[in-house]
Scaffold this motif. Sequence first.
Motif, PDB file in Angstrom:
ATOM      1  N   UNK A  33      23.381 -29.104  18.328  1.00 45.49           N
ATOM      2  CA  UNK A  33      24.228 -28.766  17.184  1.00 45.49           C
ATOM      3  C   UNK A  33      24.413 -27.254  17.083  1.00 45.49           C
ATOM      4  N   UNK A  34      23.327 -26.510  17.270  1.00 48.15           N
ATOM      5  CA  UNK A  34      23.406 -25.050  17.246  1.00 48.15           C
ATOM      6  C   UNK A  34      24.325 -24.536  18.353  1.00 48.15           C
ATOM      7  N   UNK A  35      24.167 -25.100  19.534  1.00 46.06           N
ATOM      8  CA  UNK A  35      24.995 -24.677  20.664  1.00 46.06           C
ATOM      9  C   UNK A  35      26.468 -24.960  20.385  1.00 46.06           C
ATOM     10  N   UNK A  36      26.772 -26.166  19.949  1.00 47.59           N
ATOM     11  CA  UNK A  36      28.160 -26.534  19.685  1.00 47.59           C
ATOM     12  C   UNK A  36      28.779 -25.672  18.598  1.00 47.59           C
ATOM     13  N   UNK A  37      28.013 -25.406  17.546  1.00 48.60           N
ATOM     14  CA  UNK A  37      28.516 -24.582  16.447  1.00 48.60           C
ATOM     15  C   UNK A  37      28.863 -23.172  16.909  1.00 48.60           C
ATOM     16  N   UNK A  38      28.300 -22.780  18.038  1.00 51.79           N
ATOM     17  CA  UNK A  38      28.543 -21.448  18.586  1.00 51.79           C
ATOM     18  C   UNK A  38      29.357 -21.476  19.880  1.00 51.79           C
ATOM     19  N   UNK A  39      30.039 -22.598  20.115  1.00 48.85           N
ATOM     20  CA  UNK A  39      30.951 -22.701  21.243  1.00 48.85           C
ATOM     21  C   UNK A  39      30.310 -22.889  22.593  1.00 48.85           C
ATOM     22  N   UNK A  40      29.051 -23.343  22.619  1.00 50.75           N
ATOM     23  CA  UNK A  40      28.332 -23.524  23.875  1.00 50.75           C
ATOM     24  C   UNK A  40      28.118 -24.998  24.178  1.00 50.75           C
ATOM     25  N   UNK A  41      27.885 -25.295  25.461  1.00 49.47           N
ATOM     26  CA  UNK A  41      27.580 -26.655  25.907  1.00 49.47           C
ATOM     27  C   UNK A  41      26.119 -26.691  26.347  1.00 49.47           C
ATOM     28  N   UNK A  42      25.365 -27.650  25.816  1.00 48.16           N
ATOM     29  CA  UNK A  42      23.915 -27.698  26.033  1.00 48.16           C
ATOM     30  C   UNK A  42      23.530 -28.840  26.967  1.00 48.16           C
ATOM     31  N   UNK A  43      22.681 -28.523  27.952  1.00 51.65           N
ATOM     32  CA  UNK A  43      22.232 -29.542  28.894  1.00 51.65           C
ATOM     33  C   UNK A  43      20.753 -29.425  29.201  1.00 51.65           C
ATOM     34  N   UNK A  44      20.223 -30.460  29.869  1.00 50.99           N
ATOM     35  CA  UNK A  44      18.806 -30.542  30.221  1.00 50.99           C
ATOM     36  C   UNK A  44      18.640 -30.685  31.729  1.00 50.99           C
ATOM     37  N   UNK A  64      17.354 -21.461  15.786  1.00 45.83           N
ATOM     38  CA  UNK A  64      17.992 -20.550  14.826  1.00 45.83           C
ATOM     39  C   UNK A  64      17.585 -19.110  15.103  1.00 45.83           C
ATOM     40  N   UNK A  65      16.368 -18.929  15.628  1.00 51.27           N
ATOM     41  CA  UNK A  65      15.859 -17.593  15.875  1.00 51.27           C
ATOM     42  C   UNK A  65      16.477 -16.930  17.109  1.00 51.27           C
ATOM     43  N   UNK A  66      16.867 -17.723  18.114  1.00 46.26           N
ATOM     44  CA  UNK A  66      17.338 -17.093  19.355  1.00 46.26           C
ATOM     45  C   UNK A  66      18.807 -17.339  19.664  1.00 46.26           C
ATOM     46  N   UNK A  67      19.502 -18.101  18.827  1.00 51.24           N
ATOM     47  CA  UNK A  67      20.861 -18.502  19.176  1.00 51.24           C
ATOM     48  C   UNK A  67      21.793 -17.299  19.331  1.00 51.24           C
ATOM     49  N   UNK A  68      21.602 -16.268  18.514  1.00 54.46           N
ATOM     50  CA  UNK A  68      22.467 -15.086  18.640  1.00 54.46           C
ATOM     51  C   UNK A  68      22.314 -14.436  20.006  1.00 54.46           C
ATOM     52  N   UNK A  69      21.071 -14.368  20.502  1.00 55.59           N
ATOM     53  CA  UNK A  69      20.839 -13.784  21.822  1.00 55.59           C
ATOM     54  C   UNK A  69      21.437 -14.655  22.923  1.00 55.59           C
ATOM     55  N   UNK A  70      21.296 -15.965  22.784  1.00 56.82           N
ATOM     56  CA  UNK A  70      21.851 -16.860  23.799  1.00 56.82           C
ATOM     57  C   UNK A  70      23.368 -16.752  23.842  1.00 56.82           C
ATOM     58  N   UNK A  71      23.976 -16.652  22.678  1.00 53.05           N
ATOM     59  CA  UNK A  71      25.429 -16.504  22.611  1.00 53.05           C
ATOM     60  C   UNK A  71      25.863 -15.192  23.255  1.00 53.05           C
ATOM     61  N   UNK A  72      25.119 -14.134  22.983  1.00 52.53           N
ATOM     62  CA  UNK A  72      25.429 -12.833  23.565  1.00 52.53           C
ATOM     63  C   UNK A  72      25.331 -12.877  25.088  1.00 52.53           C
ATOM     64  N   UNK A  73      24.289 -13.519  25.604  1.00 51.60           N
ATOM     65  CA  UNK A  73      24.119 -13.633  27.049  1.00 51.60           C
ATOM     66  C   UNK A  73      25.229 -14.469  27.673  1.00 51.60           C
ATOM     67  N   UNK A  74      25.541 -15.574  27.018  1.00 52.96           N
ATOM     68  CA  UNK A  74      26.599 -16.445  27.527  1.00 52.96           C
ATOM     69  C   UNK A  74      27.936 -15.709  27.569  1.00 52.96           C
ATOM     70  N   UNK A  75      28.184 -14.898  26.554  1.00 54.18           N
ATOM     71  CA  UNK A  75      29.424 -14.108  26.517  1.00 54.18           C
ATOM     72  C   UNK A  75      29.439 -13.105  27.660  1.00 54.18           C
ATOM     73  N   UNK A  76      28.298 -12.450  27.912  1.00 53.39           N
ATOM     74  CA  UNK A  76      28.222 -11.479  29.004  1.00 53.39           C
ATOM     75  C   UNK A  76      28.545 -12.139  30.339  1.00 53.39           C
ATOM     76  N   UNK A  77      28.065 -13.358  30.531  1.00 50.31           N
ATOM     77  CA  UNK A  77      28.287 -14.082  31.780  1.00 50.31           C
ATOM     78  C   UNK A  77      29.618 -14.828  31.810  1.00 50.31           C
ATOM     79  N   UNK A  78      30.308 -14.851  30.672  1.00 45.50           N
ATOM     80  CA  UNK A  78      31.550 -15.622  30.564  1.00 45.50           C
ATOM     81  C   UNK A  78      31.301 -17.080  30.964  1.00 45.50           C
ATOM     82  N   UNK A  79      30.226 -17.620  30.434  1.00 46.93           N
ATOM     83  CA  UNK A  79      29.809 -18.987  30.787  1.00 46.93           C
ATOM     84  C   UNK A  79      29.278 -19.687  29.544  1.00 46.93           C
TER      85      UNK A  79
END
Length: 292
Positions: free
Chosen positions: A147-158, A100-115
């Motif tokens: 769940x956080x990733x999906x709620x923000x349109x991201x795909x999460x992997x390990x 919850x603390x970093x999801x906004x930053x991850x979303x911003x980075x993902x948007x910058x990379x278009x990924x």
Amino acid sequence: MTNRREFIQLSGMGLMATAAPGFLKTPVIMSGHHLSVQLYTIRDAISKDFKGSLKRLADIGFKNVETAFWPKEINDQQAANTLKELGLKVSSCHMEIPTKENIAKLVSNAKAYNCKNIIWHGWPEDKRYSSLEGTKQLVKIYKESNRLAKDNGLHFGLHNHWWEYRNHVGGKLVYEVLNEELDEDIFFETDTYWVKVAGQDPAAILKKLKNRVRFIHLKDGPAVFNQKLIKDDPDPMTPLGKGSLDIPAIINACSANVEYLVVELDKTAIDVFDALKQSIQYVSKFKSVNLK
């Protein structure tokens, strides 16, 4: 050479508190898998010549990259702009575990990379992987992150190292527990080199995991376990096709769900760009592997 721990520290991002010879001369022809390269491979070059090093990748023939962590003077937007300028598409991003603390930053980075593909790199070993209870605690964390990733349109992997395929918990290997317990849409980026280091057959593992795997890391070399690995000091790796991994068997075992084959060489005895050039030349023999 900068090791993984130092490289992550240089990024200023740190780690999440939750994480504590055989190859065929004529490769099997496969289809449907794009090629990418993990930028950790050229971390030392990037630290000396950021744009020039990325351009060398493009000149070699790579069209896609997987991001890791940048030197502290380079931010994600700068990196994204340079990659776009050079015509390099981001296939996936190694990032922190979503919270919850970093999801906004991850979303911003993902948007910058278009990924939208974000992957927990998994280093260093979380000691909870030494017990079934601990492994299930991590499963719970990964599910919440997904769940956080999906709620923000991201795909999460390990992404794995050797311990997931070496540590037994509750009568099973860690990766088996993860595969059984995780949500179906949490994908694996299977690092085939570390699977072999753990004493497993990468091709057999890929067949067993089937559609769980969307990305694989391709690297080659001796792939034997030793204590130096714990200090992130692996034996030098080789260009693809010149080490102990059966690369054609690995690619042949990939399901149609595997989108990207990601070349990564953690450490090389020869010039890293020469090793990457030889690797892409080798993979190009797989006529149906898409280099774009």
